[in-house]
Design a protein around this motif. Structure first.
Motif, short mmCIF file in Angstrom:
data_model
loop_
_atom_site.label_atom_id
_atom_site.label_comp_id
_atom_site.label_asym_id
_atom_site.label_seq_id
_atom_site.Cartn_x
_atom_site.Cartn_y
_atom_site.Cartn_z
N CYS A 236 0.85 -1.19 0.00
CA CYS A 236 0.00 0.00 0.00
C CYS A 236 0.89 1.25 0.00
CB CYS A 236 -0.92 -0.01 1.23
SG CYS A 236 -2.29 1.16 1.12
N SER A 237 0.46 2.26 -0.76
CA SER A 237 1.27 3.48 -0.88
C SER A 237 1.31 4.27 0.42
CB SER A 237 0.72 4.37 -2.01
OG SER A 237 -0.62 4.76 -1.73
N LYS A 238 0.40 4.00 1.34
CA LYS A 238 0.39 4.72 2.61
C LYS A 238 0.29 3.70 3.76
CE LYS A 238 -1.68 9.02 0.91
NZ LYS A 238 -2.77 10.02 1.09
N THR A 239 0.98 4.01 4.86
CA THR A 239 0.95 3.12 6.02
C THR A 239 -0.34 3.27 6.81
OG1 THR A 239 2.11 4.80 7.33
CG2 THR A 239 3.45 3.11 6.22
N CYS A 240 -1.04 4.38 6.61
CA CYS A 240 -2.35 4.54 7.25
C CYS A 240 -3.20 5.44 6.36
CB CYS A 240 -2.23 5.13 8.67
SG CYS A 240 -1.68 6.85 8.73
N GLY A 241 -4.50 5.38 6.53
CA GLY A 241 -5.38 6.14 5.67
C GLY A 241 -5.52 5.48 4.30
N LEU A 242 -6.26 6.13 3.41
CA LEU A 242 -6.55 5.56 2.09
C LEU A 242 -5.36 5.71 1.17
CD1 LEU A 242 -8.96 4.19 0.71
CD2 LEU A 242 -9.56 6.40 -0.26
N GLY A 243 -4.87 4.59 0.63
CA GLY A 243 -3.75 4.60 -0.32
C GLY A 243 -4.09 3.82 -1.57
#
Length: 637
Positions: free
Chosen positions: A307-314
Motif C-alpha cells: 500500500c502506498s500509505k501506512t495509514c489512511g486511504l492509499g
C-alpha cells in the motif's frame, strides 16, 4: 525380427555422465567444468553501495559467460526493483518498467529464480538465484526509486587458464535424439503465428520483453559406442509389444507421453504375465511430444504491491499480462489475444489502518508569572482511531498543535489600585462621607505595607452633604437584621419609620406624613461574606496635552476577595482605562512675564516639578495652567 525385438536390443543400462557417455561418473563442478574438481573455480563477490540520484534503470554488475552459483540479493527491503537482461537487449526479468511476478525465468542458458518478499513484516529484499552456467554475458540493473540499501552479488567462474567446453564437440543444437527432435516439425497455423509474434515483437505492449529460451541440447548416443550383445530370449513364443501410449501430461502447450509395452503371445497376441518375457529385452519407454498446439491465452496476474500509505486511504498496483503457454514455455503475447477475457484490475485502493490524529486534551494553564512575560501550557496527545494514546510518531508531526506559548501579564510596576466611590453618603442629611477601597499591587498581587507604593496613598474617604437636617420630615431606617445565610445571596430586614428632626431630637410621625417621599426598603438581599470580584483601577495619569485635547490613562484590574487576579467581574461595569482631557483651546497667556522658556515643559508638569521655584519660573505658563485647572476641578467637586 519384430519391432519389439529391435527395440529391445540396447546397450547395458547405466547412468550417463556430463560428457554424455553411458556409465560415465563425471559431474559438473561449481564452475561448470565437466569432471572438474572445483580447484579452478574463482569466486567473484561484492556489494554495490553507490548513491544514486536519478530515477530509472542503473547498471549494477555484469555476469560473464560461464558463471555459476549466481546470487544477486538486495541487502534490505526497499521500493527499488532488480532487473536482468542480455547483451542483445532482450529483457529476462522486470524490463521496460514492467514488474514481473516472483518465479522461475529462463535466460542466458540457465534458470533464474526471482524472489520478492511481499509480507508487510518482512525486511528481506529482492533476489536473483541461478545455478548456471550462463552461455552469454548478462547485465544486472536496479530500478532506482529510493535510496540504495546495497546490492550483494556473487558468482563463480572458471580460472583464467581453464578451457572448459560446456558442450561436447559432437553435440549440435537441434540434433535428433533417438530419431526425434525436441520441437515437432509440423506446426499448425496458430503455432506459426505465435512464434512470429514472440520473435518479431521482443518488446510487447504489456511493457516487458519475452523470456529468452536458450537452445536445449538433448542427450546423444556416442557414435563410437558399441551396442551390447542381445541376450538370449527366455522363451521365443513370447515377446514385448507396444499396446498403446500413456495419456498426454497436458492438454495443450506441448506435453509428454510414453509408449506402453506388455508381454504377449507372438501367435495369439494375447497379453500374458511379464514373467514370460525377458525383462532385459524390454524396450525403454521414450518420451514423445503431444498436444503441441498453444494453450488459450490467459491473463497472468501479478502480486499486489505494498500500500502506498501506512495509514489512511492509499493505492496498490499489480501487473496484468496476456500470456500463452507454448512448448512448455509461458510467453507474453499481444493484448488482443486476451480480449475475449475480462481484464483484471491493475490498481486498487487500500487501507492498512486508520491514521491517528492530534487531540488537545486540556485548556491553556494560567500564566507562569503574575506579571511580565511567562509561559502557559496545554496537553496535546496523539490518539488512535480506537481512542488510545499512542506515540507521537504515529501522527503527522508537521500538524502537531503547539503545547507551550508565551503569555504577557503586563508590567510589574507598583501602583495604587482604587475602586469607584460608593454611591451613597453615610448621612441622610448633613455632613457624611463616601468611601472607596485602596490597595497597593506589585509583582505578586497582594496587600503590602504602605511603603510598597510610596507615602502618597490616595484617600479612602471623601466628604458629602445631603442638606440641612432641622425641621425635615423623612423616613428613618433602623439597622439591618442579621443576613439569613452565611454566604451568597440572602435577605435581611429593618424597621422604617417616619420622623421629623427638631433641634437635637427626632419626633416620630404618622407614616402618612412621609408618603410624599419614597419609602426605603424594609427588606433587601445581603451578602454576609462578599462573593465574586470587584474592579480596581489606578489614578488617572497626567493629561498628555495641556490644551486642544489630550488623553489620560489608568490601569484596571479585576480582583477577587483575596486580592488575586480574577475574571469574574462584570465586563459591563469595567471602569474606562482611557479618556480625553484638556479639550479647551490653547489661549495665549496674558501675562507677558509668565512664559515657558523650554519647549518640553509638559515633561516638567507630568513630573510634578512645578512645586519647585526654578521649574515654576522656567515653565511658568504650563505650571499656571495646571494650577488653574486643578483649582477649577476642586471647585467643581
Amino acid at each position: 525380427r519384430s519391432s519389439g525385438s529391435a527395440i529391445g536390443c540396447r546397450g547395458t543400462p547405466g547412468s550417463i555422465g556430463c560428457d554424455d557417455y553411458l556409465g560415465s561418473d563425471k559431474v559438473v563442478d561449481k564452475c561448470g567444468i565437466c569432471g572438474g574438481d572445483n580447484t579452478a573455480c574463482k569466486v567473484v563477490s561484492g556489494v554495490f553501495k553507490h548513491t544514486l540520484t536519478n530515477l530509472g534503470y542503473h547498471k549494477i554488475v555484469e555476469i560473464p559467460e560461464g558463471a555459476t552459483k549466481i546470487n544477486i540479493t538486495e541487502m534490505s527491503k526497499s521500493n527499488n526493483y532488480l532487473a536482468l537482461r542480455s547483451r542483445s537487449g532482450r529483457s529476462i526479468i522486470n524490463g521496460n518498467w514492467a514488474i514481473d511476478r516472483p518465479g522461475r525465468y529462463e535466460g542466458g542458458g540457465t534458470m533464474f529464480t526471482y524472489k520478492r518478499p511481499n509480507e508487510i513484516s518482512s525486511t528481506a529484499g529482492e533476489s536473483f538465484l541461478a545455478d548456471g552456467p550462463t552461455n552469454e554475458i548478462l547485465d544486472v540493473y536496479m530500478i532506482h526509486q529510493q535510496p540504495n540499501p546495497g546490492i550483494h552479488y556473487e558468482y563463480i567462474i572458471p580460472g583464467a587458464n581453464i578451457i572448459s567446453s560446456q558442450l561436447p564437440a559432437h553435440r549440435r543444437p537441434g540434433e535428433p535424439f533417438n530419431g526425434q527432435l525436441e520441437v515437432p516439425d509440423g506446426k499448425n497455423e496458430e503455432d506459426r503465428d505465435l512464434q512470429r509474434e514472440t520473435d518479431a515483437n521482443p518488446e510487447q505492449s504489456a511493457g516487458t520483453f519475452p523470456v529468452i529460451q536458450p537452445g536445449r541440447f538433448p542427450s546423444h548416443q556416442p557414435e563410437n559406442q558399441v551396442p551390447a550383445v542381445q541376450p538370449p530370449r527366455r522363451n521365443r513364443d513370447y515377446n514385448w509389444k507396444q499396446i498403446g501410449t500413456t495419456e498426454c501430461t497436458t492438454t495443450c502447450g506441448k506435453g509428454s507421453q510414453y509408449p506402453i509395452f506388455r508381454c504377449v503371445n507372438r501367435i495369439t497376441h494375447e497379453e500374458v504375465s511379464e514373467s514370460y518375457c525377458d525383462t532385459n529385452t524390454k524396450p525403454t519407454p521414450e518420451e514423445t511430444a503431444c498436444n503441441t498446439f498453444p494453450c488459450p491465452a490467459f491473463w497472468d496476474i501479478g502480486e499486489w504491491s505494498e500500500c502506498s500509505k501506512t495509514c489512511g486511504l492509499g493505492m496498490q498496483h499489480r501487473q496484468v499480462l496476456c500470456r500463452q503457454i507454448y512448448a512448455n514455455r509461458t510467453l507474453t503475447v499481444q493484448l488482443f489475444r486476451c480480449h475475449h477475457l475480462e481484464k483484471p484490475e491493475t490498481t486498487s485502493t487500500c487501507q492498512l489502518k486508520i491514521c491517528s490524529e492530534w487531540q488537545i486534551r486540556t485548556e491553556w494553564t494560567s500564566c507562569s508569572v503574575p506579571c511580565g512575560v511567562g509561559q502557559r501550557t496545554r496537553d496535546v496527545k496523539c490518539v488512535s482511531n480506537l481512542g488510545d494514546i499512542v506515540d507521537d510518531e504515529e501522527c503527522n508531526m508537521k500538524l502537531r498543535p503547539s503545547d507551550i506559548e508565551n503569555c504577557d501579564m503586563g508590567p510589574c510596576a507598583k501602583s495604587w489600585f482604587l475602586t469607584e466611590w460608593s454611591d451613597r453618603c453615610s448621612a441622610e442629611c448633613g455632613d457624611g462621607i463616601r468611601t472607596r477601597s485602596v490597595v497597593c499591587m506589585t509583582n505578586h498581587v497582594s496587600s503590602l505595607p504602605l511603603e510598597g507604593c510610596g507615602n502618597n496613598q490616595p484617600s479612602e474617604t471623601t466628604p458629602c452633604n445631603n442638606g440641612p437636617c432641622a425641621g425635615k420630615v423623612e423616613w428613618f431606617a433602623g439597622s439591618w437584621s442579621q443576613c439569613s445565610i452565611e454566604c451568597g445571596s440572602g435577605t435581611q430586614q429593618r424597621e422604617v419609620i417616619c420622623v421629623k428632626k427638631t433641634e437635637g431630637n427626632f419626633d416620630v410621625l404618622n407614616p402618612y406624613e412621609c408618603s410624599f417621599l419614597e419609602r426605603p426598603a424594609s427588606q433587601q438581599s445581603c451578602y454576609l461574606k462578599p462573593c465574586g470580584a470587584k474592579w480596581f483601577n489606578t489614578e488617572w495619569s497626567t493629561c498628555s496635552k495641556s490644551c486642544e485635547g489630550g488623553f489620560r490613562v489608568r490601569e484596571v484590574r479585576c480582583l477577587s476577595d483575596d486580592m488575586m487576579p480574577s475574571n469574574q467581574c462584570d465586563p459591563h461595569f469595567k471602569p474606562e482605562e482611557k479618556e480625553l482631557c484638556n479639550s479647551q483651546d490653547c489661549i495665549p497667556e496674558i501675562d507677558e512675564n509668565c512664559k515657558d522658556k523650554y519647549y518640553n515643559c509638559n515633561v516638567v508638569v507630568q513630573a510634578r516639578l512645578c512645586v519647585y521655584t526654578y521649574y515654576k519660573t522656567a515653565c511658568c505658563a504650563s505650571c499656571r495652567r495646571v494650577a488653574n485647572r486643578q483649582s477649577g476641578f476642586l471647585g467643581r467637586r
